[in-house]
Design a protein around this motif. Structure first.
Motif: not given
Length: 446
Positions: A198-202, A242-248, A301-305
């Motif tokens: 479920g992690s977007p890190c792989g 990656p979701p936009n929050h990764f840059a933050q 939730f986090i990966n979508q929001i």
């Protein structure tokens, strides 16, 4: 030796607490921002948390490494490897920068630092030996985002999230070298990774919480490609955006942010704020506030929001008080402290929906909100493709009164897209319930 893994389902993230039972000292590895769970377990077991460390500058959640110093007066250990420009900044006193072959002791437990770049330039892993038990061979490796169960860390986040040009291929080459550097380690050591399924890190992380190096050598694709160019191509290709929050996350974890502090969310609905309805999609489509965006409070939730948050702006949540408080706390784990108000579900806007089997192929306006890889594997010939995470700002070549059929792969992201499009003024939307998966094969362009 004491050992405990903590797993956060919303982040698909693993952190750890280890302790020396002889000396009563304990250490956290890869702490999240809210330290409560570590403190509670340490108190129950009679430990004092004297140290903490992390494997790299995280891109997917807000680190608690600086909170450890402020709240526990503990020493922290972070990587001194990699590029200075991309390394840690503004670190507190009691910070120790460690490099390859450095050692950290927690009572009679020894951690040897291994520089394992690839996911990020500064990434390190920690090889644990339980000297208190009389061992002189390592027990396991805290591998962070270097090595997962069934996969390895993606090397492209610096390029895609932080816009460091060319860093994807450099990271992939480093990862190939890091994998080869494990050849001197014994098969029996356990692998304690930083993330799971479920992690977007792989791309394809396993759901099993830990593994052994020997098992990964047999089953993990990364150990079974000997040609560097083939390895690099396989590692880089197919990595999703990656979701936009990764840059933050990269920004705040490199430079620091406010310490974690819980807060209350009170009833309030300001129409100037973006509103997220955190109920399930069925409840949302049955009746919702016009212009609200449906992000169900579940494990995704986090990966979508994360696609839709502006860290400079406040938001509203729509849901019951208990779920709102849970969602607020989860958002704080990615450094978002701006849930300004909430309201109970209300509104009489019902979504017009059809089953996928009802789509005839003669519809003029079809919006496909899947990701690029899904689109390239097959799509409807007349469809327009805009990934759902880009809908807030993308040009959409339809009139706002056109009857637009919206689909994703299975019906989850199209539900989110309906709310986003409503917030942009589209008035005649149709949700295709089962998505592309449920469409007749005769309609698809492969």
């Amino acid at each position: 030796m004491f050992f405990k893994q903590f797993y956060n389902n919303h982040l698909s993230q693993a952190s750890y607490l280890i302790g020396c039972q002889r000396t009563g000292e304990a250490m956290i590895i890869d702490p999240i921002r809210d330290l409560t769970q570590y403190i509670e377990v340490a108190d129950q077991e009679g430990f004092k948390i004297t140290k903490a460390t992390e494997t790299h500058i995280h891109a997917d959640f807000a680190s608690g490494i600086r909170d450890v110093v402020a709240k526990l007066d503990a020493d922290i250990y972070v990587s001194g490897e990699g590029n200075d420009e991309l390394g840690y900044k503004n670190m507190p006193e009691k910070t120790h920068f460690v490099k390859h072959k450095s050692t950290i002791h927690v009572g009679h437990i020894k951690l040897e630092v291994l520089h394992t770049p690839g996911h990020t330039p500064e990434s390190i892993s920690f090889l644990l030996t339980d000297e208190g038990a009389g061992s002189n061979v390592p027990m396991g490796l805290f591998s962070g985002d270097f090595l997962f169960v069934g996969d390895i860390g993606r090397p492209d986040l610096l390029e895609k999230s932080v816009k460091v040009k060319g860093s994807s291929e450099i990271g992939a080459k480093q990862m190939f070298q890091s994998i080869n550097a494990t050849k001197s380690l014994p098969d029996f050591i356990q692998i304690w990774p930083g993330h799971g399924a479920g992690s977007p890190c792989g791309k394809s992380l396993g759901a099993v919480p830990m593994s052994t190096l020997g098992y990964e050598r047999e089953n993990n694709w990364a150990f079974n490609i000997e040609d560097e160019a083939t390895f690099i191509d396989k590692l880089i290709s197919g990595q999703p955006d990656p979701p936009n929050h990764f840059a933050q996350m990269k920004k705040i974890n490199q430079n620091g942010m406010n310490l974690y502090q819980s807060y209350e969310v009170y009833p309030s609905l300001d129409d100037e704020r973006i509103s997220f309805d955190i109920r399930n999609k069925e409840a949302f489509h049955g009746g919702h506030t016009e212009g609200s965006i449906n992000i169900p409070y579940d494990k995704n939730f986090i990966n979508q929001i994360g696609w839709y948050l502006d860290f400079e702006k406040e938001i509203n949540l729509i849901g019951d008080k208990t779920t709102v408080e849970q969602a607020r706390r989860t958002l704080q784990l990615i450094g978002f402290d701006h849930v300004a108000g909430y309201c109970l579900p209300k509104g009489n806007i019902m979504t017009n929906s059809i089953h996928s089997a009802e789509l005839t192929g003669r519809e003029d306006y079809i919006l496909d909100v899947r990701n690029d890889e899904e689109w390239s594997n097959g799509h409807l010939p007349q469809a327009i493709h805009v990934p759902h995470g880009k809908l807030l700002n993308a040009d959409i070549p339809y009139d706002k009164n056109d009857k637009v059929y919206v689909h994703c792969q299975s019906g989850v992201r199209s539900s989110i897209a309906i709310g986003v499009l409503e917030s942009r003024g589209f008035t005649n939307l149709v949700n295709v319930k089962e998505g592309y998966r449920g469409l007749s094969s005769s309609l698809k362009l492969n």
